[in-house]
Scaffold this motif. Sequence first.
Motif, mmCIF file in Angstrom:
data_model
loop_
_atom_site.group_PDB
_atom_site.id
_atom_site.type_symbol
_atom_site.label_atom_id
_atom_site.label_comp_id
_atom_site.label_asym_id
_atom_site.label_seq_id
_atom_site.Cartn_x
_atom_site.Cartn_y
_atom_site.Cartn_z
ATOM 1 N N SER A 87 103.027 57.828 72.834
ATOM 2 C CA SER A 87 101.616 57.956 72.469
ATOM 3 C C SER A 87 101.349 59.381 71.994
ATOM 4 N N ILE A 88 100.102 59.677 71.697
ATOM 5 C CA ILE A 88 99.771 60.984 71.117
ATOM 6 C C ILE A 88 99.860 62.099 72.160
ATOM 7 N N HIS A 89 100.036 63.308 71.677
ATOM 8 C CA HIS A 89 100.064 64.501 72.527
ATOM 9 C C HIS A 89 98.796 65.289 72.217
ATOM 10 N N VAL A 90 97.825 65.228 73.127
ATOM 11 C CA VAL A 90 96.558 65.938 72.926
ATOM 12 C C VAL A 90 96.768 67.406 73.303
ATOM 13 N N VAL A 91 96.193 68.301 72.514
ATOM 14 C CA VAL A 91 96.306 69.731 72.805
ATOM 15 C C VAL A 91 95.705 70.003 74.191
ATOM 16 N N PRO A 92 96.471 70.669 75.081
ATOM 17 C CA PRO A 92 95.972 70.909 76.449
ATOM 18 C C PRO A 92 94.660 71.689 76.467
ATOM 19 N N ASN A 93 93.865 71.465 77.527
ATOM 20 C CA ASN A 93 92.533 72.084 77.631
ATOM 21 C C ASN A 93 92.573 73.611 77.636
ATOM 22 N N ARG A 94 93.701 74.174 78.057
ATOM 23 C CA ARG A 94 93.756 75.645 78.135
ATOM 24 C C ARG A 94 93.793 76.307 76.761
ATOM 25 N N TYR A 95 93.985 75.493 75.714
ATOM 26 C CA TYR A 95 93.987 76.026 74.352
ATOM 27 C C TYR A 95 92.783 75.493 73.582
ATOM 28 N N PRO A 96 92.287 76.265 72.601
ATOM 29 C CA PRO A 96 91.183 75.747 71.777
ATOM 30 C C PRO A 96 91.648 74.569 70.918
ATOM 31 N N GLN A 97 90.743 73.617 70.679
ATOM 32 C CA GLN A 97 91.073 72.455 69.842
ATOM 33 C C GLN A 97 90.602 72.682 68.417
ATOM 34 N N GLY A 98 91.472 72.363 67.481
ATOM 35 C CA GLY A 98 91.127 72.499 66.070
ATOM 36 C C GLY A 98 90.725 71.172 65.465
ATOM 37 N N GLU A 99 90.611 71.148 64.138
ATOM 38 C CA GLU A 99 90.107 69.945 63.456
ATOM 39 C C GLU A 99 91.210 69.111 62.819
ATOM 40 N N TYR A 100 92.467 69.548 62.950
ATOM 41 C CA TYR A 100 93.563 68.815 62.301
ATOM 42 C C TYR A 100 94.433 68.072 63.300
ATOM 43 N N MET A 101 95.151 67.081 62.779
ATOM 44 C CA MET A 101 96.110 66.323 63.580
ATOM 45 C C MET A 101 97.441 66.332 62.829
ATOM 46 N N GLY A 107 97.869 77.167 68.885
ATOM 47 C CA GLY A 107 97.298 77.954 67.784
ATOM 48 C C GLY A 107 95.826 77.755 67.516
ATOM 49 N N GLY A 108 95.226 76.700 68.077
ATOM 50 C CA GLY A 108 93.800 76.469 67.858
ATOM 51 C C GLY A 108 93.484 75.713 66.577
ATOM 52 N N HIS A 109 94.537 75.275 65.855
ATOM 53 C CA HIS A 109 94.292 74.569 64.596
ATOM 54 C C HIS A 109 94.441 73.059 64.751
ATOM 55 N N LEU A 110 94.898 72.607 65.918
ATOM 56 C CA LEU A 110 95.168 71.181 66.103
ATOM 57 C C LEU A 110 94.335 70.561 67.209
ATOM 58 N N ALA A 111 94.012 69.270 67.020
ATOM 59 C CA ALA A 111 93.377 68.487 68.081
ATOM 60 C C ALA A 111 94.434 67.698 68.850
ATOM 61 N N ALA A 112 95.444 67.183 68.116
ATOM 62 C CA ALA A 112 96.488 66.370 68.746
ATOM 63 C C ALA A 112 97.661 66.222 67.797
ATOM 64 N N MET A 113 98.781 65.752 68.365
ATOM 65 C CA MET A 113 99.985 65.492 67.580
ATOM 66 C C MET A 113 100.507 64.098 67.886
ATOM 67 N N ALA A 114 101.231 63.531 66.934
ATOM 68 C CA ALA A 114 101.921 62.252 67.154
ATOM 69 C C ALA A 114 103.306 62.385 66.549
ATOM 70 N N SER A 115 104.280 61.773 67.216
ATOM 71 C CA SER A 115 105.669 61.897 66.774
ATOM 72 C C SER A 115 106.373 60.553 66.865
ATOM 73 N N GLU A 116 107.327 60.361 65.981
ATOM 74 C CA GLU A 116 108.138 59.148 66.030
ATOM 75 C C GLU A 116 108.882 59.045 67.364
ATOM 76 N N GLU A 117 109.109 60.184 68.023
ATOM 77 C CA GLU A 117 109.887 60.197 69.262
ATOM 78 C C GLU A 117 109.030 60.046 70.526
ATOM 79 N N MET A 118 107.701 59.972 70.378
ATOM 80 C CA MET A 118 106.831 59.878 71.564
ATOM 81 C C MET A 118 106.046 58.572 71.558
#
Length: 335
Positions: free
Chosen positions: A95-109, A82-93
């Motif tokens: 380490s962090i999941h960085v938004v792939p380069n093919r999508y725009p990076q946003g300012e939220y996590m 969606g272009g609103h996120l830079a990365a995600m983190a989950s209790e089930e993962m």
Amino acid sequence: MRRVSLTQYLVEQQREHGMIPAQLRLLIEVVARACKRIAIAVNKGALGDVLGTAGSENVQGEVQKKLDIISNEVLIEANEWGGHLAAMASEEMDSIHVVPNRYPQGEYMLLFDPLDGSSNIDVNVSIGTIFSVLRKVGHTRGVSEDDFLQPGKHQAAAGYCIYGPQTMLVLTVGNGVVAFTLDRETGSWVLTQPEIRIPEDTKEFAINMSNMRHWAPPMRRYVDECLAGKTGPRGKDFNMRWVASMVTDVHRILMRGGIFMYPWDEREPDKPGKLRLLYEANPMAFLVEQAGGAATNGRERILDVVPAKLHERVSVMLGSRNEVERVTEYHRNAE
């Protein structure tokens, strides 16, 4: 009655209070849409072949349920493009999941516990999804785990979706707490509680009593006093509740008051607690404080705790302000 949708509520918050930038509004709407998909999977139960364990473990060494993994994937797939996120983190993962380069990076996590209370999945008890939103600090470099290690007071938004008799979304953007109910006929989230407040006093406490022998003395003192009832030092009778699904226990407290406690215990003395600071304690503490309650780890306000690692654990005492202050005071005095 005027029916206010989630989108309308967010637009009005943006317009009237300047609370929600466009990216954050989009993020909350996408999370809410993902929760609708999770709700459908949860509702199908055995018919959708989603019950039982997946035969794998998460980063904490806990056995994963099929729905844990499904919910995690739904949230990642919904949010990464969606272009609103830079990365995600989950209790089930791990380490962090960085938004792939093919999508725009946003300012939220986005941080989430994709399915809280998963021990209750197979017995048809309410479970939920908890989420927390942080802003990425500094845009001159890529995103790393360190960006997520912010105290909870810096959250831009937090909430949970509870999959129970009704599917509900409870949300704060730092301007009180509101609840939406999913209208299954139209597929829309409808505002059903515009202002949630937790009463300062309560006669209800939630704790896993089977662990009593492992608690620290101040915790035992507090519960002993509650159990002593009218003739004890508290001068009133208490009721006890424990669902073993944090979303459900906290939801009850937001709806009618109470105190929820998941304290340190001596079986794992090196761990400050069992619940995760970033995925469970911080978002719930933000909601509870915004509804007029309090949340501590027994010593300090949870939202002031600075995390040292992604999967940090913490003791939790939250809910009706006067009870939280009392049990926290017992812990401080003992030290």
